[in-house]
Design an enzyme around this catalytic site. Structure first.
Site, PDB file in Angstrom:
ATOM      1  N   LYS A  19      62.505  87.842  41.506  1.00  0.00           N
ATOM      2  CA  LYS A  19      63.315  88.393  40.413  1.00  0.00           C
ATOM      3  C   LYS A  19      62.543  89.447  39.617  1.00  0.00           C
ATOM      4  CE  LYS A  19      63.969  84.401  38.422  1.00  0.00           C
ATOM      5  NZ  LYS A  19      63.255  83.510  39.353  1.00  0.00           N
ATOM      6  N   ARG A  94      69.524  80.309  32.301  1.00  0.00           N
ATOM      7  CA  ARG A  94      68.872  79.376  33.215  1.00  0.00           C
ATOM      8  C   ARG A  94      69.595  78.046  33.298  1.00  0.00           C
ATOM      9  NH1 ARG A  94      63.706  81.427  33.708  1.00  0.00           N
ATOM     10  NH2 ARG A  94      62.185  80.266  34.933  1.00  0.00           N
ATOM     11  N   ARG A 138      50.407  84.765  43.639  1.00  0.00           N
ATOM     12  CA  ARG A 138      50.711  85.926  42.795  1.00  0.00           C
ATOM     13  C   ARG A 138      49.713  86.102  41.649  1.00  0.00           C
ATOM     14  NH1 ARG A 138      56.472  84.803  39.759  1.00  0.00           N
ATOM     15  NH2 ARG A 138      55.827  82.867  38.804  1.00  0.00           N
ATOM     16  N   ARG A 172      49.335  83.408  35.958  1.00  0.00           N
ATOM     17  CA  ARG A 172      50.052  82.575  35.002  1.00  0.00           C
ATOM     18  C   ARG A 172      49.535  81.149  35.091  1.00  0.00           C
ATOM     19  NH1 ARG A 172      56.340  83.653  35.732  1.00  0.00           N
ATOM     20  NH2 ARG A 172      56.287  81.465  35.194  1.00  0.00           N
ATOM     21  N   ARG A 183      59.074  73.106  38.786  1.00  0.00           N
ATOM     22  CA  ARG A 183      59.971  74.224  38.446  1.00  0.00           C
ATOM     23  C   ARG A 183      61.089  74.358  39.472  1.00  0.00           C
ATOM     24  NH1 ARG A 183      55.402  78.364  38.128  1.00  0.00           N
ATOM     25  NH2 ARG A 183      56.909  80.027  37.787  1.00  0.00           N
TER      26      ARG A 183
HETATM   27  P1  ADP Z   1      60.089  85.524  40.149  1.00  0.00           P
HETATM   28  O1  ADP Z   1      60.177  86.568  39.081  1.00  0.00           O
HETATM   29  O2  ADP Z   1      61.426  85.231  40.803  1.00  0.00           O
HETATM   30  O3  ADP Z   1      59.367  84.266  39.744  1.00  0.00           O
HETATM   31  P2  ADP Z   1      58.159  87.361  41.367  1.00  0.00           P
HETATM   32  O4  ADP Z   1      58.872  88.673  41.351  1.00  0.00           O
HETATM   33  O5  ADP Z   1      57.095  87.124  40.355  1.00  0.00           O
HETATM   34  O6  ADP Z   1      59.235  86.147  41.354  1.00  0.00           O
HETATM   35  O7  ADP Z   1      57.563  87.181  42.826  1.00  0.00           O
HETATM   36  C1  ADP Z   1      56.673  86.127  43.111  1.00  0.00           C
HETATM   37  C2  ADP Z   1      55.499  86.628  43.947  1.00  0.00           C
HETATM   38  O8  ADP Z   1      55.955  86.989  45.252  1.00  0.00           O
HETATM   39  C3  ADP Z   1      54.839  87.884  43.384  1.00  0.00           C
HETATM   40  O9  ADP Z   1      53.460  87.766  43.590  1.00  0.00           O
HETATM   41  C4  ADP Z   1      55.415  89.034  44.200  1.00  0.00           C
HETATM   42  O10 ADP Z   1      54.439  90.079  44.346  1.00  0.00           O
HETATM   43  C5  ADP Z   1      55.710  88.362  45.524  1.00  0.00           C
HETATM   44  N1  ADP Z   1      56.941  88.866  46.105  1.00  0.00           N
HETATM   45  C6  ADP Z   1      58.055  89.272  45.465  1.00  0.00           C
HETATM   46  N2  ADP Z   1      59.002  89.657  46.329  1.00  0.00           N
HETATM   47  C7  ADP Z   1      58.476  89.473  47.568  1.00  0.00           C
HETATM   48  C8  ADP Z   1      58.954  89.694  48.908  1.00  0.00           C
HETATM   49  N3  ADP Z   1      60.177  90.185  49.149  1.00  0.00           N
HETATM   50  N4  ADP Z   1      58.110  89.385  49.931  1.00  0.00           N
HETATM   51  C9  ADP Z   1      56.880  88.899  49.701  1.00  0.00           C
HETATM   52  N5  ADP Z   1      56.378  88.680  48.480  1.00  0.00           N
HETATM   53  C10 ADP Z   1      57.151  88.966  47.420  1.00  0.00           C
END
Ligand code: ADP
Ligand code: ZN
Length: 226
Positions: A19, A94, A138, A172, A183
């Protein structure tokens, strides 16, 4: 005929579904703010205020913040002048009560006049084992907050942010295996009922979120119409 670009959006999906990543891309393309209520909350949690302390305790355990606090934050945010061109809500609503409160708020005369009605809810569908891997790997630039992933989106040069060349990164505190499991459970029990909720209102747009980042953003581009 060309479709009108959708500018009032909610990102829905389990933690780690992408997201934040997709909201950031959309924000750049559309020139509107991605509003991560999670980071607004973490900011409040670190502020040292009494409310912040309460929030911190909840977040650190992987629990949700009460609906009343969230609704207040969303309202304040959507009324800010810089968000009147549109918004991308990332992380809210949410729960069904939050969605109902958001609907009610957006249906108010004030919001209608401002043209803030919701255009679509983008639902990023990603299985649990993917999101666990995405969350555990991440990290973020400590300075400009750009999101990275050890495996899926590393920095181009090891230890240096692609965007601002900063050398410090953060993770985080709630991105641990144990917290992710809790979660995910919260998502299933409290947030997933939003899928039928928005489907009934004709706002739900499902997006397969399992592919690489640019493949997912291309799918979103087609829906949003930019
Ligand atoms: P959310 O906001 O839904 O918790 P994030 O955007 O933070 O998710 O994404 C979670 C992790 O996965 C981040 O480290 C991001 O760089 C990675 N990520 C996001 N989209 C993809 C994707 N399509 N493929 C692989 N990794 C992804
Ligand atoms: Zn940076």
């Amino acid at each position: 005929m060309s479709q009108e670009v959708l500018r009032h959006l909610v990102m829905l999906g389990p933690p780690g579904s992408g997201k934040g990543t997709q909201a950031t891309i959309l924000s750049e393309k559309l020139g509107i703010n991605a509003i991560s209520t999670g980071s607004l909350l973490r900011h409040e949690a670190e502020s040292g205020s009494k409310e912040g302390e309460k929030i911190k305790k909840l977040i650190d355990k992987g629990n949700l913040v009460p609906d009343t606090i969230m609704i207040n934050i969303m309202k304040q945010t959507l009324l800010k002048p810089e968000n009147l061109k549109g918004y991308i809500l990332d992380g809210s609503p949410r729960s069904v009560p939050q969605a109902k409160a958001l609907d009610k708020m957006l249906a108010s005369r004030q919001m209608k006049k401002l043209g803030q009605a919701l255009d679509a809810v983008l639902y990023l569908q990603v299985p649990d084992d993917y999101v666990i891997e995405r969350i555990i790997g991440r990290f973020q630039c400590a300075n400009c907050k750009t999101l990275y992933h050890e495996r899926f989106k590393p920095t181009k040069v090891f230890g240096i942010c692609d965007v601002c060349e900063h050398k410090e990164f953060i993770r985080r505190e709630d991105d641990t295996y144990e917290t992710v499991v809790s979660r995910l459970r919260n998502f299933r029990e409290i947030t997933a009922p939003l899928v039928p909720y928005y489907e009934k209102r004709g706002l739900l747009r499902c997006v397969d979120g399992t592919g690489p980042i640019d493949v997912v953003s291309e799918k979103i581009r087609k829906i949003v119409g930019y």
